[in-house]
Design a protein around this motif. Structure first.
Motif, PDB file in Angstrom:
ATOM      1  N   ASN A  47       0.851  -1.186   0.000  1.00 37.97           N
ATOM      2  CA  ASN A  47       0.000   0.000   0.000  1.00 37.97           C
ATOM      3  C   ASN A  47       0.884   1.231   0.000  1.00 37.97           C
ATOM      4  OD1 ASN A  47      -2.398  -1.341  -0.031  1.00 37.97           O
ATOM      5  ND2 ASN A  47      -2.910  -0.976   2.096  1.00 37.97           N
ATOM      6  N   LYS A  48       0.377   2.289  -0.550  1.00 42.82           N
ATOM      7  CA  LYS A  48       1.124   3.544  -0.570  1.00 42.82           C
ATOM      8  C   LYS A  48       0.721   4.375   0.634  1.00 42.82           C
ATOM      9  CE  LYS A  48       3.175   2.715  -4.427  1.00 42.82           C
ATOM     10  NZ  LYS A  48       4.500   2.212  -4.390  1.00 42.82           N
ATOM     11  N   PHE A  49       1.640   4.535   1.558  1.00 43.69           N
ATOM     12  CA  PHE A  49       1.414   5.346   2.748  1.00 43.69           C
ATOM     13  C   PHE A  49       2.345   6.544   2.685  1.00 43.69           C
ATOM     14  CE2 PHE A  49       1.033   0.865   4.034  1.00 43.69           C
ATOM     15  CZ  PHE A  49      -0.298   0.840   4.424  1.00 43.69           C
ATOM     16  N   SER A  50       1.899   7.662   3.151  1.00 42.27           N
ATOM     17  CA  SER A  50       2.788   8.803   3.308  1.00 42.27           C
ATOM     18  C   SER A  50       2.191   9.728   4.351  1.00 42.27           C
ATOM     19  CB  SER A  50       3.047   9.514   1.988  1.00 42.27           C
ATOM     20  OG  SER A  50       1.847   9.983   1.427  1.00 42.27           O
ATOM     21  N   LYS A  51       1.217  10.516   3.954  1.00 45.18           N
ATOM     22  CA  LYS A  51       0.622  11.474   4.877  1.00 45.18           C
ATOM     23  C   LYS A  51      -0.884  11.298   4.909  1.00 45.18           C
ATOM     24  CE  LYS A  51       4.209  14.885   4.304  1.00 45.18           C
ATOM     25  NZ  LYS A  51       4.556  16.253   3.997  1.00 45.18           N
ATOM     26  N   LEU A  52      -1.437  11.506   6.090  1.00 40.09           N
ATOM     27  CA  LEU A  52      -2.874  11.397   6.302  1.00 40.09           C
ATOM     28  C   LEU A  52      -3.289  12.546   7.198  1.00 40.09           C
ATOM     29  CD1 LEU A  52      -5.294   9.456   5.821  1.00 40.09           C
ATOM     30  CD2 LEU A  52      -4.562   8.214   7.848  1.00 40.09           C
ATOM     31  N   SER A  53      -4.382  13.209   6.863  1.00 41.50           N
ATOM     32  CA  SER A  53      -4.897  14.300   7.691  1.00 41.50           C
ATOM     33  C   SER A  53      -6.277  13.919   8.200  1.00 41.50           C
ATOM     34  CB  SER A  53      -5.001  15.598   6.887  1.00 41.50           C
ATOM     35  OG  SER A  53      -3.727  16.032   6.490  1.00 41.50           O
ATOM     36  N   ILE A  54      -6.466  14.066   9.514  1.00 44.60           N
ATOM     37  CA  ILE A  54      -7.757  13.766  10.120  1.00 44.60           C
ATOM     38  C   ILE A  54      -8.119  14.873  11.101  1.00 44.60           C
ATOM     39  CG2 ILE A  54      -7.445  11.271   9.862  1.00 44.60           C
ATOM     40  CD1 ILE A  54      -6.922  11.143  12.892  1.00 44.60           C
ATOM     41  N   LYS A  55      -9.347  14.844  11.588  1.00 40.30           N
ATOM     42  CA  LYS A  55      -9.793  15.789  12.611  1.00 40.30           C
ATOM     43  C   LYS A  55      -9.655  15.131  13.980  1.00 40.30           C
ATOM     44  CE  LYS A  55     -13.068  17.739   9.446  1.00 40.30           C
ATOM     45  NZ  LYS A  55     -13.145  18.940   9.007  1.00 40.30           N
ATOM     46  N   SER A  56      -9.577  15.934  15.019  1.00 39.21           N
ATOM     47  CA  SER A  56      -9.315  15.405  16.355  1.00 39.21           C
ATOM     48  C   SER A  56     -10.415  14.472  16.852  1.00 39.21           C
ATOM     49  CB  SER A  56      -9.085  16.534  17.357  1.00 39.21           C
ATOM     50  OG  SER A  56     -10.224  17.339  17.460  1.00 39.21           O
ATOM     51  N   LYS A  57     -11.603  14.548  16.309  1.00 40.06           N
ATOM     52  CA  LYS A  57     -12.678  13.657  16.738  1.00 40.06           C
ATOM     53  C   LYS A  57     -12.644  12.332  15.978  1.00 40.06           C
ATOM     54  CE  LYS A  57     -15.630  17.113  18.598  1.00 40.06           C
ATOM     55  NZ  LYS A  57     -14.953  17.159  19.859  1.00 40.06           N
ATOM     56  N   ASP A 111      11.943  -5.496   7.796  1.00 37.76           N
ATOM     57  CA  ASP A 111      12.258  -4.267   7.068  1.00 37.76           C
ATOM     58  C   ASP A 111      11.009  -3.647   6.437  1.00 37.76           C
ATOM     59  OD1 ASP A 111      11.827  -6.187   5.141  1.00 37.76           O
ATOM     60  OD2 ASP A 111      13.520  -5.603   3.886  1.00 37.76           O
ATOM     61  N   HIS A 112       9.835  -3.906   7.008  1.00 34.28           N
ATOM     62  CA  HIS A 112       8.579  -3.395   6.443  1.00 34.28           C
ATOM     63  C   HIS A 112       8.565  -1.868   6.365  1.00 34.28           C
ATOM     64  CE1 HIS A 112       6.209  -7.320   7.499  1.00 34.28           C
ATOM     65  NE2 HIS A 112       7.286  -7.539   6.758  1.00 34.28           N
ATOM     66  N   CYS A 113       9.076  -1.208   7.390  1.00 31.83           N
ATOM     67  CA  CYS A 113       9.118   0.254   7.369  1.00 31.83           C
ATOM     68  C   CYS A 113       9.969   0.742   6.205  1.00 31.83           C
ATOM     69  CB  CYS A 113       9.660   0.791   8.690  1.00 31.83           C
ATOM     70  SG  CYS A 113       9.835   2.588   8.730  1.00 31.83           S
ATOM     71  N   LYS A 114      11.137   0.130   6.009  1.00 30.81           N
ATOM     72  CA  LYS A 114      12.022   0.536   4.912  1.00 30.81           C
ATOM     73  C   LYS A 114      11.395   0.252   3.556  1.00 30.81           C
ATOM     74  CE  LYS A 114      16.168   0.450   7.591  1.00 30.81           C
ATOM     75  NZ  LYS A 114      17.370  -0.201   8.002  1.00 30.81           N
ATOM     76  N   GLN A 115      10.429  -0.666   3.519  1.00 30.68           N
ATOM     77  CA  GLN A 115       9.704  -0.953   2.279  1.00 30.68           C
ATOM     78  C   GLN A 115       8.513  -0.004   2.101  1.00 30.68           C
ATOM     79  OE1 GLN A 115       8.880  -5.115   1.323  1.00 30.68           O
ATOM     80  NE2 GLN A 115      10.343  -5.712   2.915  1.00 30.68           N
ATOM     81  N   GLY A 116       8.351   0.962   3.019  1.00 30.99           N
ATOM     82  CA  GLY A 116       7.319   1.984   2.854  1.00 30.99           C
ATOM     83  C   GLY A 116       6.125   1.848   3.764  1.00 30.99           C
TER      84      GLY A 116
END
Length: 124
Positions: A47-57, A111-116
């Motif tokens: 999966n492509k992960f990078s940035k996610l924006s959510i609200k505090s609720k 090495d999952h983190c290094k794989q993205g």
């Protein structure tokens, strides 16, 4: 008789205020969302992960096979270096509430983190 009419008016006003507060609470709770990290496929390699924006609720939801992955909340420096030095979750279904700020999550397996397999979450 005038004082009875005045107290009845005050009682109606208090009921109206209470009703409005209840409606505002229900609408506010309904506006909260559960945000699955990785969409329908979840917290997985590929999966492509990078940035996610959510609200505090809102709540983050990490869904993954618990025998294959985990979720580690780390510092910004540990995020960059893929150092799994933080709070680890391994349930396979982790629902997380966060206050305003920026948070970093990685998979601490192999090495999952290094794989993205990492994500930055900004909460407003």
């Amino acid at each position: 008789m005038a004082s009875s009419s005045a107290s009845q008016g005050n009682g109606n006003a208090l009921r109206l205020v209470a009703l409005l507060l209840c409606v505002m609470f229900i609408v506010d709770q309904a506006a909260a969302a559960v945000v699955p990290v990785g969409g329908n496929t979840g917290w997985m390699l590929g999966n492509k992960f990078s940035k996610l924006s959510i609200k505090s609720k809102d709540q983050l939801l990490f869904k993954y096979p618990a025998n294959v992955h985990d979720v580690v909340q780390v510092s910004g420096a540990d995020y960059k270096s893929c150092n799994a030095n933080g709070q680890t979750r391994r349930s396979g279904y982790d629902q997380i509430s966060l206050g305003p700020g920026t948070y970093y999550f990685i998979c601490g397996v192999s090495d999952h983190c290094k794989q993205g397999m990492k994500v930055t979450v900004t909460v407003s």
